[in-house]
Design an enzyme around this catalytic site. Structure first.
Site, PDB file in Angstrom:
ATOM      1  N   GLY A  13       0.437 -14.059   3.725  1.00  4.32           N
ATOM      2  CA  GLY A  13       1.741 -14.720   3.865  1.00  4.32           C
ATOM      3  C   GLY A  13       1.697 -15.862   4.871  1.00  4.32           C
ATOM      4  CB  THR A 123      -2.884  -5.568  -5.354  1.00  7.87           C
ATOM      5  OG1 THR A 123      -4.256  -5.168  -5.324  1.00  7.87           O
ATOM      6  CG2 THR A 123      -2.048  -4.312  -5.566  1.00  7.87           C
ATOM      7  CG  ASP A 124      -7.770  -6.506  -7.872  1.00 15.08           C
ATOM      8  OD1 ASP A 124      -7.365  -5.862  -6.883  1.00 15.08           O
ATOM      9  OD2 ASP A 124      -8.921  -7.004  -7.922  1.00 15.08           O
ATOM     10  CD  GLU A 125      -6.692  -1.732  -3.906  1.00  9.01           C
ATOM     11  OE1 GLU A 125      -7.189  -2.309  -2.956  1.00  9.01           O
ATOM     12  OE2 GLU A 125      -6.343  -0.545  -3.878  1.00  9.01           O
ATOM     13  CE1 TYR A 147      -1.112  -2.207  -0.915  1.00  5.93           C
ATOM     14  CE2 TYR A 147      -3.156  -2.012  -2.155  1.00  5.93           C
ATOM     15  CZ  TYR A 147      -2.133  -2.788  -1.659  1.00  5.93           C
ATOM     16  OH  TYR A 147      -2.116  -4.145  -1.905  1.00  5.93           O
ATOM     17  CB  ALA A 149       0.578   5.081  -6.583  1.00  8.83           C
ATOM     18  CE  LYS A 151       1.664  -4.855  -3.648  1.00 10.65           C
ATOM     19  NZ  LYS A 151       2.547  -5.783  -2.872  1.00 10.65           N
ATOM     20  N   PRO A 271     -11.620   8.915   0.349  1.00  4.79           N
ATOM     21  CG  PRO A 271     -10.319  10.566   1.350  1.00  4.79           C
ATOM     22  CD  PRO A 271     -10.909   9.212   1.601  1.00  4.79           C
TER      23      PRO A 271
HETATM   24  P1  NAD Z   1      -0.760  -7.755   5.728  1.00  2.00           P
HETATM   25  O1  NAD Z   1      -0.786  -6.289   5.967  1.00  2.00           O
HETATM   26  O2  NAD Z   1      -1.678  -8.640   6.492  1.00  2.00           O
HETATM   27  O3  NAD Z   1       0.715  -8.303   5.970  1.00  2.00           O
HETATM   28  C1  NAD Z   1       1.860  -7.634   5.506  1.00  2.00           C
HETATM   29  C2  NAD Z   1       3.077  -8.296   6.170  1.00  2.00           C
HETATM   30  O4  NAD Z   1       4.259  -7.660   5.685  1.00  2.00           O
HETATM   31  C3  NAD Z   1       3.082  -8.130   7.705  1.00  2.00           C
HETATM   32  O5  NAD Z   1       3.438  -9.358   8.297  1.00  2.00           O
HETATM   33  C4  NAD Z   1       4.155  -7.079   7.942  1.00  2.00           C
HETATM   34  O6  NAD Z   1       4.797  -7.198   9.203  1.00  2.00           O
HETATM   35  C5  NAD Z   1       5.106  -7.361   6.787  1.00  2.00           C
HETATM   36  N1  NAD Z   1       5.934  -6.199   6.437  1.00  2.00           N
HETATM   37  C6  NAD Z   1       5.501  -4.920   6.211  1.00  2.00           C
HETATM   38  N2  NAD Z   1       6.555  -4.133   5.914  1.00  2.00           N
HETATM   39  C7  NAD Z   1       7.665  -4.924   5.952  1.00  2.00           C
HETATM   40  C8  NAD Z   1       9.037  -4.691   5.711  1.00  2.00           C
HETATM   41  N3  NAD Z   1       9.488  -3.465   5.394  1.00  2.00           N
HETATM   42  N4  NAD Z   1       9.890  -5.729   5.807  1.00  2.00           N
HETATM   43  C9  NAD Z   1       9.443  -6.974   6.157  1.00  2.00           C
HETATM   44  N5  NAD Z   1       8.165  -7.247   6.395  1.00  2.00           N
HETATM   45  C10 NAD Z   1       7.268  -6.235   6.286  1.00  2.00           C
HETATM   46  O7  NAD Z   1      -0.960  -7.934   4.153  1.00  2.00           O
HETATM   47  P2  NAD Z   1      -1.731  -9.047   3.320  1.00  2.00           P
HETATM   48  O8  NAD Z   1      -3.141  -8.659   3.180  1.00  2.00           O
HETATM   49  O9  NAD Z   1      -1.364 -10.387   3.814  1.00  2.00           O
HETATM   50  O10 NAD Z   1      -1.044  -8.809   1.892  1.00  2.00           O
HETATM   51  C11 NAD Z   1       0.144  -9.509   1.524  1.00  2.00           C
HETATM   52  C12 NAD Z   1       0.537  -9.084   0.118  1.00  2.00           C
HETATM   53  O11 NAD Z   1      -0.530  -9.396  -0.770  1.00  2.00           O
HETATM   54  C13 NAD Z   1       0.789  -7.590  -0.026  1.00  2.00           C
HETATM   55  O12 NAD Z   1       1.902  -7.414  -0.863  1.00  2.00           O
HETATM   56  C14 NAD Z   1      -0.473  -7.052  -0.668  1.00  2.00           C
HETATM   57  O13 NAD Z   1      -0.199  -5.924  -1.455  1.00  2.00           O
HETATM   58  C15 NAD Z   1      -0.895  -8.238  -1.514  1.00  2.00           C
HETATM   59  N6  NAD Z   1      -2.351  -8.358  -1.775  1.00  2.00           N
HETATM   60  C16 NAD Z   1      -3.259  -8.330  -0.732  1.00  2.00           C
HETATM   61  C17 NAD Z   1      -4.611  -8.516  -1.004  1.00  2.00           C
HETATM   62  C18 NAD Z   1      -5.656  -8.491   0.099  1.00  2.00           C
HETATM   63  O14 NAD Z   1      -6.854  -8.425  -0.215  1.00  2.00           O
HETATM   64  N7  NAD Z   1      -5.296  -8.570   1.363  1.00  2.00           N
HETATM   65  C19 NAD Z   1      -5.037  -8.723  -2.323  1.00  2.00           C
HETATM   66  C20 NAD Z   1      -4.086  -8.724  -3.346  1.00  2.00           C
HETATM   67  C21 NAD Z   1      -2.750  -8.559  -3.051  1.00  2.00           C
HETATM   68  O1  DAU Z   2      -8.015  -5.557  -4.491  1.00  2.00           O
HETATM   69  C1  DAU Z   2      -6.943  -6.039  -3.708  1.00  2.00           C
HETATM   70  C2  DAU Z   2      -6.761  -5.153  -2.510  1.00  2.00           C
HETATM   71  O2  DAU Z   2      -7.849  -5.408  -1.644  1.00  2.00           O
HETATM   72  C3  DAU Z   2      -5.435  -5.357  -1.794  1.00  2.00           C
HETATM   73  O3  DAU Z   2      -4.389  -5.009  -2.651  1.00  2.00           O
HETATM   74  C4  DAU Z   2      -5.379  -4.529  -0.510  1.00  2.00           C
HETATM   75  O4  DAU Z   2      -4.187  -4.801   0.201  1.00  2.00           O
HETATM   76  C5  DAU Z   2      -6.577  -4.886   0.341  1.00  2.00           C
HETATM   77  O5  DAU Z   2      -6.592  -4.098   1.508  1.00  2.00           O
HETATM   78  C6  DAU Z   2      -7.861  -4.682  -0.448  1.00  2.00           C
HETATM   79  O6  DAU Z   2      -8.083  -3.279  -0.711  1.00  2.00           O
HETATM   80  P1  DAU Z   2      -9.539  -2.620  -0.550  1.00  2.00           P
HETATM   81  O7  DAU Z   2      -9.393  -1.183  -0.356  1.00  2.00           O
HETATM   82  O8  DAU Z   2     -10.436  -3.086  -1.625  1.00  2.00           O
HETATM   83  O9  DAU Z   2      -9.964  -3.378   0.824  1.00  2.00           O
HETATM   84  P2  DAU Z   2     -10.722  -2.849   2.123  1.00  2.00           P
HETATM   85  O10 DAU Z   2     -11.037  -4.062   2.933  1.00  2.00           O
HETATM   86  O11 DAU Z   2     -10.009  -1.745   2.783  1.00  2.00           O
HETATM   87  O12 DAU Z   2     -12.072  -2.278   1.513  1.00  2.00           O
HETATM   88  C7  DAU Z   2     -12.937  -3.103   0.740  1.00  2.00           C
HETATM   89  C8  DAU Z   2     -14.126  -2.256   0.329  1.00  2.00           C
HETATM   90  O13 DAU Z   2     -14.891  -1.947   1.499  1.00  2.00           O
HETATM   91  C9  DAU Z   2     -13.737  -0.924  -0.299  1.00  2.00           C
HETATM   92  O14 DAU Z   2     -14.676  -0.594  -1.325  1.00  2.00           O
HETATM   93  C10 DAU Z   2     -13.884   0.070   0.847  1.00  2.00           C
HETATM   94  C11 DAU Z   2     -15.004  -0.526   1.694  1.00  2.00           C
HETATM   95  N1  DAU Z   2     -14.902  -0.262   3.140  1.00  2.00           N
HETATM   96  C12 DAU Z   2     -13.738  -0.579   3.780  1.00  2.00           C
HETATM   97  C13 DAU Z   2     -13.590  -0.319   5.127  1.00  2.00           C
HETATM   98  C14 DAU Z   2     -12.287  -0.632   5.833  1.00  2.00           C
HETATM   99  C15 DAU Z   2     -15.992   0.276   3.835  1.00  2.00           C
HETATM  100  O15 DAU Z   2     -17.063   0.518   3.263  1.00  2.00           O
HETATM  101  N2  DAU Z   2     -15.840   0.532   5.172  1.00  2.00           N
HETATM  102  C16 DAU Z   2     -14.670   0.283   5.835  1.00  2.00           C
HETATM  103  O16 DAU Z   2     -14.604   0.569   7.060  1.00  2.00           O
END
Ligand code: NAD
Ligand code: DAU
Length: 338
Positions: A13, A123-125, A147, A149, A151, A271
């Site tokens: 964001g 998200t693609d998840e 998470y 579920a 989304k 898990p």
């Molecule tokens: P992030 O955790 O860095 O940021 C989330 C933001 O939402 C924070 O600023 C938090 O304060 C705010 N927030 C949380 N609950 C709130 C509420 N109830 N009201 C108002 N604000 C609230 O997340 P991110 O990685 O920037 O992800 C942003 C969006 O993109 C999410 O919806 C996530 O599902 C989606 N997304 C993330 C990824 C990724 O890899 N990071 C990939 C695909 C989609």
């Molecule tokens: O695919 C999009 C998603 O990607 C978003 O919707 C989520 O918000 C974002 O957190 C991310 O989810 P992942 O679970 O894929 O991301 P994470 O960075 O937590 O983990 C990436 C991969 O790395 C996953 O296979 C788990 C592994 N991992 C993660 C952590 C935190 C490790 O091996 N060790 C770790 O300590």
């Protein structure tokens, strides 16, 4: 364009806010954020004095505060969510509350105020894991974690509001995003900052799980394209086309920082750990004229160097708030002991 950006103080964001203000001199942005542990005003310091930018602290579940902030808005882009899969396993409730009920509250505001567009950042998840091949937008949702579920629940609310009330909504489903300003609980910033501090990188299981990596700027350009060109009621996959195992990511980090392979520590698996994510993005390419531009290896190495050069940003989170340390202890102590 006057935009209400919910969750604009988080990782993606805040990139969106900074990037859209830079790209569009005539846009005004109100950032609406609860400032949870993941919301960080430091991410928006560079735009804090911009006359086109303002900040409102609030919860997306609080319809009255959202409605006041949305006054005069042409569109809402919703990033606000609880986002860390591991935390959703540890404590699922807040995920259901924000990602489902919060999304629902926003939809009610859009309906009541007649706002012209809402983009739901998903998200693609939500498709779950796929061993071979790739998911397209019409594939069934099969989320694995609390998470994903939650989304998916948010996405279904958005689509139901389009179908039932004709709401002008668009959903984007982005893949794993990397770049500057990501809270250091996620794979890339956790591994990079650990390595910079001489701590090990906790790799889950055998490290062969695959994610499709997308640079945060490309992700934000895809969301912008969905906002400007997305058809109401439609879903658009936004993937980077860069499928890598977690071990490959760890190896690039080690190489860029000149660290030994012994910095990788295999720990107990997550898990329900999804094995592989993969999505087809032809629809975004054809209808939104979007495709990712950042070269993966270059983008990841630039990102690693950004964390190396911005130690005060992540050190404050890791060592001065207590929140990160509590989480780290709670989750990793048990995993590394196994
Ligand atoms: P992030 O955790 O860095 O940021 C989330 C933001 O939402 C924070 O600023 C938090 O304060 C705010 N927030 C949380 N609950 C709130 C509420 N109830 N009201 C108002 N604000 C609230 O997340 P991110 O990685 O920037 O992800 C942003 C969006 O993109 C999410 O919806 C996530 O599902 C989606 N997304 C993330 C990824 C990724 O890899 N990071 C990939 C695909 C989609
Ligand atoms: O695919 C999009 C998603 O990607 C978003 O919707 C989520 O918000 C974002 O957190 C991310 O989810 P992942 O679970 O894929 O991301 P994470 O960075 O937590 O983990 C990436 C991969 O790395 C996953 O296979 C788990 C592994 N991992 C993660 C952590 C935190 C490790 O091996 N060790 C770790 O300590």
């Amino acid at each position: 364009m006057r935009l209400l950006v919910c969750g604009g103080a988080g990782f993606i964001g805040s990139d969106f806010v900074r990037r859209m203000l830079a790209k569009h001199p005539d846009w005004e942005i109100v950032c609406f954020d609860k400032l949870t542990y993941a919301g960080n005003p430091d991410n928006l310091a560079s735009v804090a004095d911009d006359a086109r930018y303002s900040f409102v602290k609030g919860d997306i579940r609080d319809a009255e505060t959202v409605a006041a902030a949305a006054k005069g808005a042409d569109a809402i882009v919703n990033f606000a969510a609880e986002t860390h899969v591991d935390r959703s396993i540890d404590e699922p409730t807040s995920f259901l509350v924000t990602d489902i009920l919060g999304t629902h509250a926003l939809l009610e505001v859009v309906r009541e105020m007649g706002i012209a567009k809402m983009v739901q950042v998903s998200t693609d998840e939500v498709y779950g894991s796929i061993a071979e091949g790739s998911f397209c937008e019409t594939d069934r949702l099969a989320p694995s974690s609390p998470y994903s579920a939650s989304k998916a629940g948010g996405d279904l609310q958005v689509l139901a509001y389009h179908r039932t009330y004709g709401l002008p909504v668009v959903i984007t489903r982005g893949s794993n995003t990397y770049g500057p300003y990501q809270y250091p609980e996620k794979l890339v910033p956790l591994f990079v900052t650990n390595a910079l501090e001489g701590a090990t990188m906790p790799l889950y299981g055998d490290g062969r799980n695959v994610r499709d990596w997308l640079h945060v700027d490309d992700h934000c350009d895809g969301i912008e394209a969905a906002l400007l060109r997305g058809r109401d009621g439609e879903v658009y996959n936004l993937g980077g086309g860069n499928e890598r195992t977690n071990r490959e990511i760890a190896t690039i980090i080690l190489d860029e920082l000149g660290c030994e392979a012994s910095m990788i520590e295999r720990v107990a698996d997550r898990p329900g750990h999804d094995f592989r994510y993969s999505i087809i993005c032809d629809k975004a390419r054809e209808e939104l004229d979007w495709s990712p531009a950042v070269d993966f290896e270059q983008g990841l190495r630039d990102t690693i160097r950004w964390y190396a050069s911005n130690e005060p940003w992540w050190s404050k989170i890791k060592h001065h708030t207590g929140e990160f340390a509590d989480w780290h202890r709670r989750w990793y102590e048990e995993r590394t002991a196994k």
